[in-house]
Enzyme design. Sequence first.
Site, short mmCIF file in Angstrom:
data_model
loop_
_atom_site.label_atom_id
_atom_site.label_comp_id
_atom_site.label_asym_id
_atom_site.label_seq_id
_atom_site.Cartn_x
_atom_site.Cartn_y
_atom_site.Cartn_z
N LYS A 43 62.84 48.85 34.20
CA LYS A 43 64.21 48.63 33.72
C LYS A 43 64.20 47.76 32.45
CE LYS A 43 66.56 51.22 36.49
NZ LYS A 43 67.40 52.32 35.99
N SER B 54 69.40 47.94 34.38
CA SER B 54 69.73 47.12 35.56
C SER B 54 69.64 45.66 35.18
CB SER B 54 68.73 47.41 36.69
OG SER B 54 68.89 46.46 37.74
N TYR C 264 59.72 48.39 39.58
CA TYR C 264 61.07 48.87 39.23
C TYR C 264 61.67 47.98 38.13
CZ TYR C 264 66.13 49.58 39.69
OH TYR C 264 67.47 49.80 39.44
N1 LIG Z 1 72.95 50.53 43.11
C1 LIG Z 1 72.59 49.42 42.51
O1 LIG Z 1 72.73 48.30 43.02
C2 LIG Z 1 72.01 49.48 41.11
C3 LIG Z 1 71.84 48.29 40.41
C4 LIG Z 1 71.31 48.34 39.12
C5 LIG Z 1 70.98 49.54 38.55
N2 LIG Z 1 71.16 50.69 39.26
C6 LIG Z 1 70.78 51.94 38.59
O2 LIG Z 1 71.85 52.84 38.68
C7 LIG Z 1 71.35 54.18 38.58
C8 LIG Z 1 71.96 55.04 39.65
O3 LIG Z 1 71.64 54.52 40.91
P1 LIG Z 1 72.60 54.62 42.17
O4 LIG Z 1 72.67 53.26 42.74
O5 LIG Z 1 73.84 55.35 41.84
O6 LIG Z 1 71.68 55.49 43.15
P2 LIG Z 1 71.97 56.69 44.17
O7 LIG Z 1 73.34 56.61 44.72
O8 LIG Z 1 70.83 56.69 45.12
O9 LIG Z 1 71.89 57.96 43.22
C9 LIG Z 1 70.70 58.31 42.58
C10 LIG Z 1 70.91 59.65 41.90
O10 LIG Z 1 69.73 59.99 41.17
C11 LIG Z 1 69.27 61.29 41.60
N3 LIG Z 1 67.82 61.27 41.43
C12 LIG Z 1 66.91 60.50 42.08
N4 LIG Z 1 65.68 60.75 41.61
C13 LIG Z 1 65.82 61.67 40.62
C14 LIG Z 1 64.90 62.32 39.74
N5 LIG Z 1 63.59 62.07 39.79
N6 LIG Z 1 65.40 63.22 38.87
C15 LIG Z 1 66.72 63.48 38.81
N7 LIG Z 1 67.63 62.91 39.63
C16 LIG Z 1 67.18 62.02 40.51
C17 LIG Z 1 69.81 61.43 43.01
O11 LIG Z 1 70.03 62.78 43.41
P3 LIG Z 1 68.90 63.75 44.04
O12 LIG Z 1 68.39 63.08 45.27
O13 LIG Z 1 69.65 65.01 44.30
O14 LIG Z 1 67.86 63.93 42.98
C18 LIG Z 1 71.17 60.78 42.85
O15 LIG Z 1 72.09 61.66 42.23
C19 LIG Z 1 69.82 54.04 38.63
O16 LIG Z 1 69.32 54.09 37.31
C20 LIG Z 1 69.61 52.66 39.20
O17 LIG Z 1 68.38 52.10 38.78
C21 LIG Z 1 71.66 50.70 40.51
#
Ligand SMILES: NC(=O)c1ccc[n+]([C@@H]2O[C@H](COP(=O)([O-])OP(=O)(O)OC[C@H]3O[C@@H](n4cnc5c(N)ncnc54)[C@H](OP(=O)(O)O)[C@@H]3O)[C@@H](O)[C@H]2O)c1
Length: 256
Positions: free
Chosen positions: A166, A149, A162
Site C-alpha cells: 500500500k 490504505s 500488505y
Molecule cells: N476494508 C478496509 O478496512 C480497508 C481499509 C483500507 C484500504 N482498503 C482497501 O480497499 C479496497 C477494497 O477493499 P474492500 O474492503 O472493499 O474489500 P472487499 O469487500 O473484500 O472487496 C474486495 C473486492 O476485490 C475483488 N478482488 C479480490 N481480489 C481480486 C483480484 N485479484 N482481482 C480482481 N478483483 C479482486 C473482490 O471480488 P472477487 O472475489 O469476485 O474477485 C471484491 O470485489 C482494497 O484495495 C483494500 O486494500 C480497505
Amino acid sequence: MTNKKNLFDLTGKVALVTGASRGIGEAIAHLLAAYGAHVIVSSRKQESCEQVAQAINDAGGSASAYACHVGEMEQIDSIFAHISSEYEKLDILVNNAAANPYFGHILDTDLAAYQKTVDVNIRGYFFMSVAAGKLMKEQGGGVILNTASVNGVVAGDMQGIYSITKAAVISMTKSFAKECGSLNIRVNALLPGLTDTKFASALTNNEKILKGALTQIPLGRVADPEEMAGAVLYLVSDASSYTTGATLTVDGGMLA
Ligand SMILES: NC(=O)c1ccc[n+]([C@@H]2O[C@H](COP(=O)([O-])OP(=O)(O)OC[C@H]3O[C@@H](n4cnc5c(N)ncnc54)[C@H](OP(=O)(O)O)[C@@H]3O)[C@@H](O)[C@H]2O)c1
C-alpha cells in the site's frame, strides 16, 4: 468547459472499477453511475459483477460487467482489449481490487503470500494504470484513482507485506501523476481507514482487535463502504481538476 453547477457530473464518461463486486468498490460503482458514468464493474467473478451491474441498471444507471483477475497479466490484456473494442475509450480507472492473504508476524511471511500480495496490489495496479494511461493518452486525458490504505502510511499490525504494497501504491500514484500530467491524466489515491467489508472482517469480527482499533479512531467507529465513495467521486470528477499526485485520507481521524 467545466459545468460549474455540477462539478461532479460524469455524464458520458466510461469508468472501470476493479474489486467492484462488493465492499468499497461496489459503493464506488453505484455512486459513479448515479452521477452519470457508464461503469464497467469488474472483479474475478463474472457472476458477482453481473449482479452489481444489474442493480445499477435497475436503479436507472448504466453498467456492464467484465471479470478480470488483476494479478494475471493476460486478464489485464483481455479487459483492455474489450474496453478498446466496446467503448473505444476509458475516462476513469479506479484501481481498487487488492489482496491481503496473510495476517501474522512479518517474519513468518511465506513466498506464496508475499507473491500474491505483490502481484495483485503492485503489479496489478501498475499494469492496469499503464494500459489505461495509453488509452487516455490517445484520447487526450483521463483520471486514475488508486485505493491505497492508511496502512501505506502507518504499518498495520500483522499486515506487513500488505502495508508495504500500500506504501508502494502511494508512491506509484505520485510517479504516474508526475509523468502523466502533461498528458492531461490525473492520478490520485484514496487512503481508507477501517471500513466494514469482508476484507476487514479479520479485524472487525475480532472483539479484542476491534476494541483496540476503535481507541485509535477519533470518530469512534468503523466506516461504511459508502463513506469512501464520495471522496472517490471528488477525485475522479472535474471538482478536483487541479489535484494530481495527491492522497485523500478518509479514516475517521485515525492518522491525526
Ligand atoms: N476494508 C478496509 O478496512 C480497508 C481499509 C483500507 C484500504 N482498503 C482497501 O480497499 C479496497 C477494497 O477493499 P474492500 O474492503 O472493499 O474489500 P472487499 O469487500 O473484500 O472487496 C474486495 C473486492 O476485490 C475483488 N478482488 C479480490 N481480489 C481480486 C483480484 N485479484 N482481482 C480482481 N478483483 C479482486 C473482490 O471480488 P472477487 O472475489 O469476485 O474477485 C471484491 O470485489 C482494497 O484495495 C483494500 O486494500 C480497505
